[in-house]
Design a protein around this motif. Structure first.
Motif, PDB file in Angstrom:
ATOM      1  N   ALA A  71       0.950  -0.816  -0.179  1.00  0.00           N
ATOM      2  CA  ALA A  71       0.218   0.176   0.153  1.00  0.00           C
ATOM      3  C   ALA A  71       0.623   1.573  -0.359  1.00  0.00           C
ATOM      4  CB  ALA A  71      -0.870  -0.414   1.118  1.00  0.00           C
ATOM      5  N   ASP A  72      -0.012   2.447  -0.030  1.00  0.00           N
ATOM      6  CA  ASP A  72       1.183   3.367   0.005  1.00  0.00           C
ATOM      7  C   ASP A  72      -0.077   4.552   0.006  1.00  0.00           C
ATOM      8  OD1 ASP A  72       3.682   5.399  -0.605  1.00  0.00           O
ATOM      9  OD2 ASP A  72       3.346   5.485  -2.318  1.00  0.00           O
ATOM     10  N   THR A 124       1.274   1.072  -5.513  1.00  0.00           N
ATOM     11  CA  THR A 124       0.363   1.774  -5.607  1.00  0.00           C
ATOM     12  C   THR A 124       0.151   3.154  -5.754  1.00  0.00           C
ATOM     13  OG1 THR A 124      -0.639  -0.196  -3.475  1.00  0.00           O
ATOM     14  CG2 THR A 124      -1.015   2.927  -3.408  1.00  0.00           C
ATOM     15  N   ASN A 184      -2.363  -0.576  -7.033  1.00  0.00           N
ATOM     16  CA  ASN A 184      -3.559  -0.228  -6.835  1.00  0.00           C
ATOM     17  C   ASN A 184      -4.066   0.779  -7.345  1.00  0.00           C
ATOM     18  OD1 ASN A 184      -5.076  -0.042  -4.842  1.00  0.00           O
ATOM     19  ND2 ASN A 184      -3.397   0.094  -3.082  1.00  0.00           N
ATOM     20  N   VAL A 232      -5.620   4.161  -6.569  1.00  0.00           N
ATOM     21  CA  VAL A 232      -6.377   4.720  -5.092  1.00  0.00           C
ATOM     22  C   VAL A 232      -6.676   6.161  -5.593  1.00  0.00           C
ATOM     23  CG1 VAL A 232      -5.561   3.067  -3.529  1.00  0.00           C
ATOM     24  CG2 VAL A 232      -4.229   5.403  -3.996  1.00  0.00           C
ATOM     25  N   VAL A 233      -8.180   6.394  -4.784  1.00  0.00           N
ATOM     26  CA  VAL A 233      -8.645   7.575  -4.447  1.00  0.00           C
ATOM     27  C   VAL A 233      -8.129   8.093  -3.742  1.00  0.00           C
ATOM     28  CG1 VAL A 233     -10.959   8.812  -4.438  1.00  0.00           C
ATOM     29  CG2 VAL A 233     -10.488   7.689  -6.396  1.00  0.00           C
ATOM     30  N   HIS A 264     -14.822  14.494  -2.284  1.00  0.00           N
ATOM     31  CA  HIS A 264     -14.932  13.230  -2.014  1.00  0.00           C
ATOM     32  C   HIS A 264     -15.539  13.253  -4.427  1.00  0.00           C
ATOM     33  CE1 HIS A 264     -16.698   9.009  -2.594  1.00  0.00           C
ATOM     34  NE2 HIS A 264     -15.961   8.962  -1.562  1.00  0.00           N
ATOM     35  N   TYR A 305     -13.300  11.750  -7.313  1.00  0.00           N
ATOM     36  CA  TYR A 305     -13.786  10.757  -8.243  1.00  0.00           C
ATOM     37  C   TYR A 305     -14.068  11.022  -9.707  1.00  0.00           C
ATOM     38  CZ  TYR A 305     -14.328   6.240  -4.978  1.00  0.00           C
ATOM     39  OH  TYR A 305     -13.579   5.743  -4.278  1.00  0.00           O
ATOM     40  N   ALA A 308      -9.334  -0.293  -4.604  1.00  0.00           N
ATOM     41  CA  ALA A 308      -9.452  -1.029  -3.382  1.00  0.00           C
ATOM     42  C   ALA A 308     -10.645   0.600  -2.483  1.00  0.00           C
ATOM     43  CB  ALA A 308      -8.569   0.069  -2.400  1.00  0.00           C
ATOM     44  N   GLY A 309     -11.402   1.369  -3.407  1.00  0.00           N
ATOM     45  CA  GLY A 309     -12.507   2.120  -2.874  1.00  0.00           C
ATOM     46  C   GLY A 309     -13.431   1.781  -2.730  1.00  0.00           C
ATOM     47  N   GLN A 310     -14.372   1.670  -1.331  1.00  0.00           N
ATOM     48  CA  GLN A 310     -15.932   1.325  -0.664  1.00  0.00           C
ATOM     49  C   GLN A 310     -16.731   1.677  -1.171  1.00  0.00           C
ATOM     50  OE1 GLN A 310     -14.479  -2.255   0.959  1.00  0.00           O
ATOM     51  NE2 GLN A 310     -13.105  -1.308  -0.429  1.00  0.00           N
ATOM     52  N   SER A 311     -16.675   2.993  -1.242  1.00  0.00           N
ATOM     53  CA  SER A 311     -18.004   3.821  -1.163  1.00  0.00           C
ATOM     54  C   SER A 311     -19.100   4.075  -2.987  1.00  0.00           C
ATOM     55  CB  SER A 311     -17.728   5.334  -1.548  1.00  0.00           C
ATOM     56  OG  SER A 311     -16.826   5.358  -3.064  1.00  0.00           O
ATOM     57  N   PHE A 370      -9.375  -4.554  -3.470  1.00  0.00           N
ATOM     58  CA  PHE A 370      -9.660  -4.510  -2.879  1.00  0.00           C
ATOM     59  C   PHE A 370     -11.121  -4.660  -1.548  1.00  0.00           C
ATOM     60  CE2 PHE A 370      -5.082  -3.990  -2.662  1.00  0.00           C
ATOM     61  CZ  PHE A 370      -4.415  -4.690  -2.975  1.00  0.00           C
ATOM     62  N   TYR A 396     -15.205   3.935   7.305  1.00  0.00           N
ATOM     63  CA  TYR A 396     -14.580   3.645   8.494  1.00  0.00           C
ATOM     64  C   TYR A 396     -15.082   4.045  10.052  1.00  0.00           C
ATOM     65  CZ  TYR A 396     -10.453   2.738   5.144  1.00  0.00           C
ATOM     66  OH  TYR A 396      -9.806   2.450   4.315  1.00  0.00           O
TER      67      TYR A 396
HETATM   68  C1  LIG Z   1      -7.493  -3.041   1.749  1.00  0.00           C
HETATM   69  C2  LIG Z   1      -7.018  -1.900   0.889  1.00  0.00           C
HETATM   70  C3  LIG Z   1      -6.006  -1.018   0.718  1.00  0.00           C
HETATM   71  C4  LIG Z   1      -5.729  -0.135   0.399  1.00  0.00           C
HETATM   72  N1  LIG Z   1      -4.496   1.335   0.291  1.00  0.00           N
HETATM   73  C5  LIG Z   1      -5.110   1.762   0.437  1.00  0.00           C
HETATM   74  C6  LIG Z   1      -3.160   2.234  -0.112  1.00  0.00           C
HETATM   75  O1  LIG Z   1      -2.557   2.219  -0.933  1.00  0.00           O
HETATM   76  N2  LIG Z   1      -2.820   3.653  -0.187  1.00  0.00           N
HETATM   77  C7  LIG Z   1      -4.887   5.190  -0.410  1.00  0.00           C
HETATM   78  O2  LIG Z   1      -4.239   6.059  -0.754  1.00  0.00           O
HETATM   79  N3  LIG Z   1      -5.800   4.258   0.634  1.00  0.00           N
HETATM   80  C8  LIG Z   1      -6.117   3.116   0.494  1.00  0.00           C
HETATM   81  N4  LIG Z   1      -6.804   2.245   0.619  1.00  0.00           N
HETATM   82  C9  LIG Z   1      -8.199   3.444   0.707  1.00  0.00           C
HETATM   83  C10 LIG Z   1      -8.984   2.903  -0.363  1.00  0.00           C
HETATM   84  O3  LIG Z   1      -8.622   3.747  -0.715  1.00  0.00           O
HETATM   85  C11 LIG Z   1     -10.247   4.128  -0.286  1.00  0.00           C
HETATM   86  O4  LIG Z   1      -9.312   6.103   0.018  1.00  0.00           O
HETATM   87  C12 LIG Z   1     -10.738   3.612   1.010  1.00  0.00           C
HETATM   88  O5  LIG Z   1     -11.095   2.360   1.189  1.00  0.00           O
HETATM   89  C13 LIG Z   1     -12.124   4.560   1.210  1.00  0.00           C
HETATM   90  O6  LIG Z   1     -12.604   4.467  -0.202  1.00  0.00           O
HETATM   91  P1  LIG Z   1     -14.544   5.751  -0.913  1.00  0.00           P
HETATM   92  O7  LIG Z   1     -13.857   6.849  -1.031  1.00  0.00           O
HETATM   93  O8  LIG Z   1     -14.684   5.174  -2.050  1.00  0.00           O
HETATM   94  O9  LIG Z   1     -15.248   5.189   0.323  1.00  0.00           O
HETATM   95  C14 LIG Z   1      -6.874   1.160   1.072  1.00  0.00           C
HETATM   96  C15 LIG Z   1      -8.041  -0.079   1.592  1.00  0.00           C
HETATM   97  C16 LIG Z   1      -8.324  -1.159   1.194  1.00  0.00           C
HETATM   98  C17 LIG Z   1      -9.859  -1.573   1.661  1.00  0.00           C
END
Ligand SMILES: Cc1cc2nc3c(=O)[nH]c(=O)nc-3n(C[C@H](O)[C@H](O)[C@H](O)COP(=O)(O)O)c2cc1C
Length: 442
Positions: free
Chosen positions: A57-58, A103, A132, A134-135, A153, A157, A225-228, A243, A345
């Motif tokens: 990750a980073d 990442t 990876n 990431v946002v 946010h 995106y 890795a975004g969950q939203s 992820f 979170y």
């Molecule tokens: C397994 C996993 C690994 C992640 N790795 C990183 C990462 O390396 N760097 C980072 O800035 N965010 C990381 N995140 C955070 C996500 O990129 C994201 O910001 C966070 O899940 C919120 O997502 P959302 O804005 O779509 O709700 C990680 C999240 C998960 C679940």
């Protein structure tokens, strides 16, 4: 790889921080973080276990906790963090089949730089790299890249979506058979197969083409890795893998259902998007050893480390967090104060605590007790089989060692992998040379 088999990635992001380096036996005989020797040994161990990959990750910022960076630095909580890319390149030279997930932030990088770097790394690793994408959501990273705090946010995106459009155009700008390297005529490439992209959008203006030879994987694999809802939609559209946390079978099934729905909305086969379930593992001989390891890990924490960890994880941007305060009261106050934390979170914390759980207790729950993959090799195999199917049966696991490195990782390889192989849940050998083929050619 048969469809009954899952993929495995080992998360090495924080083995040098959060007191993991201090766990009894961890890092012993190795120079401190920065020297790559321990990572070379871990790469060889993972390849012996036929793992799909190693993950880094980073986050390129130093988080503020209670208004200062001092505790982050002094206690080494997710700090220091080097750029993982040079390490991945070096680790690839001591292995032949193991893949690597590094990442790249789509919030702060430029897509041209990202595409060029990843295509080049795909050549150096001979087709064994994924990134990876990431946002980013951590405020002090924003402050290193010219922003006062994390941008909005939806803006992030929108930028990520255009970032992906540019990546796709760039990775397609040199056709797979464009290179000639013809010694007789001196022709290096066929210009009719190399294209400008002339992209112009809200965030980026890029002429192209990508000045790299077509990469071994066609394009490097991509993880998100975004969950939203926006994160799930972006992954459904562009990712090879996502992820996700999903700490129960029910939440894994619910997460997969959301991803399947997002794929259906754009007409993509959901089997093209695997999920890697993130978690922490500890291989033990039974409950007594599990408890003893948890106690030893807890004892390696400096007193305030769990609370500093939680403050960072929530992205509180310096908002004070009291170890003895209740989680529910704190979250209510954080929301009222309008600081810009990671809302997902906070929701998760509300669901997993009672009104009298303290911040310190919850932080410990996250770091130690909440580790989902703790058990004997047979128990872990049972659990992983059930979790793989509950989560839709495409992808696998991305697990971090709880009990130190490299010994904890070697124990997984020596004790758990043979059980998984015996049950037909994991490969006995690599069938292909590239990471993408090892993941998806079933
Ligand atoms: C397994 C996993 C690994 C992640 N790795 C990183 C990462 O390396 N760097 C980072 O800035 N965010 C990381 N995140 C955070 C996500 O990129 C994201 O910001 C966070 O899940 C919120 O997502 P959302 O804005 O779509 O709700 C990680 C999240 C998960 C679940």
């Amino acid at each position: 790889m048969p469809e009954s088999q899952f993929n495995l990635v080992c998360d090495l992001s924080l083995i040098h921080t959060n007191a993991k380096w201090r766990y009894p036996g961890s890092w012993s005989g190795y120079a401190p973080y920065g020297d790559p020797a321990i990572y070379f040994d871990i790469a060889r161990i993972l390849e012996r276990g036929k793992f799909d990959g190693a993950f880094f990750a980073d986050v390129a910022g130093t988080p503020m906790v209670n208004g200062s960076m001092d505790e982050t630095v002094e206690l080494g909580v997710a700090w220091p963090r080097h750029d993982p890319i040079p390490l991945v390149a070096a680790m690839s030279t001591v292995t032949e089949r193991l893949g690597f997930i590094t990442t790249m932030s789509m919030t702060y990088n430029h897509p041209f730089h990202t595409a060029r770097m990843m295509a080049s790394l795909d050549h150096v690793t001979r087709g064994r790299v994924a990134f990876n994408a990431v946002v980013s959501g951590f405020p002090q990273e924003a402050q290193n890249y010219g922003y006062d705090t994390t941008p909005d946010h939806e803006w992030r995106y929108r930028r990520a979506t255009e970032f992906q459009e540019v990546l796709t155009k760039l990775f397609n700008s040199v056709e797979p058979d464009a290179m000639l390297w013809d010694r007789e005529t001196g022709r290096v490439a066929d210009p009719s197969k190399v294209h400008r992209i002339d992209h112009e959008g809200e965030h980026f203006k890029v002429m192209g083409p990508l000045p790299t030879a077509p990469s071994p994987q066609g394009r490097p694999m991509q993880v998100m890795a975004g969950q939203s809802p926006s994160g799930i939609k972006l992954a459904a559209t562009y990712a090879d893998l996502q992820f996700a946390g999903g700490s129960s079978m029910k939440s894994k099934a619910a997460h997969r259902a959301k991803l399947v729905e997002a794929c259906a909305a754009i007409g993509r086969d959901p089997k093209e998007v695997g999920i890697l379930w993130a978690g922490q593992f500890d291989v033990v001989s039974g409950a007594a050893e599990a408890n003893e390891n948890a106690r030893r890990y807890r004892e390696s924490f400096p007193d305030r480390m769990p609370h500093v960890f939680l403050s960072q994880w929530w992205g509180l941007d310096g908002y004070p967090l009291e170890p003895d305060a209740y989680v529910h009261d704190t979250i209510t106050a954080v929301r009222a104060a309008g600081v810009a934390p990671n809302w997902g979170y906070l929701d998760m914390a509300m669901e997993n605590t009672t009104p009298t759980t303290t911040i310190k207790e919850y932080a410990l729950q996250w770091l130690v007790e909440g580790s989902e993959y703790v058990g004997t090799p047979e128990q872990l195999a049972d659990y992983m089989e059930e979790a793989f199917h509950a989560g839709g049966g495409v992808g696998g696991f991305m697990l971090a060692p709880r009990s130190g490195a490299p010994a904890g990782i070697a124990r997984f390889v020596d004790e758990v992998i043979p059980v998984l192989q015996h049950r037909g849940l994991f490969r006995k050998d690599y069938a292909h040379t590239t990471m993408r083929d090892n993941f998806y050619k079933k």
